[in-house]
Design an enzyme around this catalytic site. Structure first.
Site, short mmCIF file in Angstrom:
data_model
loop_
_atom_site.label_atom_id
_atom_site.label_comp_id
_atom_site.label_asym_id
_atom_site.label_seq_id
_atom_site.Cartn_x
_atom_site.Cartn_y
_atom_site.Cartn_z
CG HIS A 168 0.27 -13.08 2.04
ND1 HIS A 168 1.00 -11.90 2.02
CD2 HIS A 168 -0.95 -12.76 2.53
CE1 HIS A 168 0.25 -10.93 2.50
NE2 HIS A 168 -0.94 -11.42 2.82
CD GLU A 211 -3.23 1.04 1.77
OE1 GLU A 211 -4.00 2.00 1.76
OE2 GLU A 211 -3.52 -0.07 2.26
CG HIS A 236 -6.91 2.59 -15.17
ND1 HIS A 236 -7.23 3.06 -16.41
CD2 HIS A 236 -7.69 3.26 -14.29
CE1 HIS A 236 -8.19 3.98 -16.30
NE2 HIS A 236 -8.48 4.11 -15.02
N GLY A 256 -6.20 6.70 -14.52
CA GLY A 256 -7.35 7.41 -15.08
C GLY A 256 -7.60 8.73 -14.37
NE ARG A 315 9.60 -18.63 -2.60
CZ ARG A 315 10.09 -19.84 -2.83
NH1 ARG A 315 10.75 -20.47 -1.88
NH2 ARG A 315 9.95 -20.42 -3.99
N GLY A 330 -6.71 5.29 -1.04
CA GLY A 330 -6.99 3.90 -1.35
C GLY A 330 -8.46 3.56 -1.29
#
Length: 141
Positions: free
Chosen positions: A89, A63, A106, A108, A91, A82
């Site tokens: 996940h 994030e 993208h 936009g 490994r 966000g």
């Protein structure tokens, strides 16, 4: 190049002061024309109780990269927040350093979508993530 702001490692790392990113020792290490990479240590501060890299720490790295990159792709009258993030996940990792890299899927006017991959020192995929960002207009802008 997709960046609309002055994107330097010094500037990006300065944004981490007094934040969760500083606490987790996330450091931006590479900027290209369309991607940003950062490292994060795998140690007691990023472990879950079994001594493995916490999935939440991987999501924080993902994030952090996607959100920061999105905000570097808008002008000063806009900002990004966000909307959704997912992570797979792949490994486990007990110690060392992981590197996350983000690039746009993208860009936009009202939304952006960023892909993030987190790998270990041997370039083995640990986590793949995708974040969707909302592009907002600043009040008065």
């Amino acid at each position: 190049m997709i960046w609309k702001k002055d994107v330097t490692l010094e500037r990006l790392n300065a944004t981490s002061r007094n934040t969760l990113m500083e606490h987790l020792n996330i450091e931006y290490v590479e900027i290209t024309d369309n991607s940003i990479s950062a490292t994060m240590p795998v140690s007691s501060i990023t472990h879950q109780p079994m001594g493995l890299l916490h999935g939440g720490a991987s999501v924080v790295l993902a994030e952090t990269l996607g959100s920061l990159a999105a905000n570097m792709c808008v002008d000063d009258n806009s900002y990004c927040v966000g909307l959704d993030i997912n992570a797979n996940h792949i490994r486990a990792k007990r110690n060392g350093v992981v590197t996350g890299k983000t690039w746009p899927i993208h860009i936009g006017v009202s939304t952006q979508v960023w892909q993030i991959e987190i790998v270990d020192e041997e370039q083995r995929l640990l986590c793949t993530s995708r974040i969707t960002m909302a592009v907002k207009t600043r009040k008065g802008g």
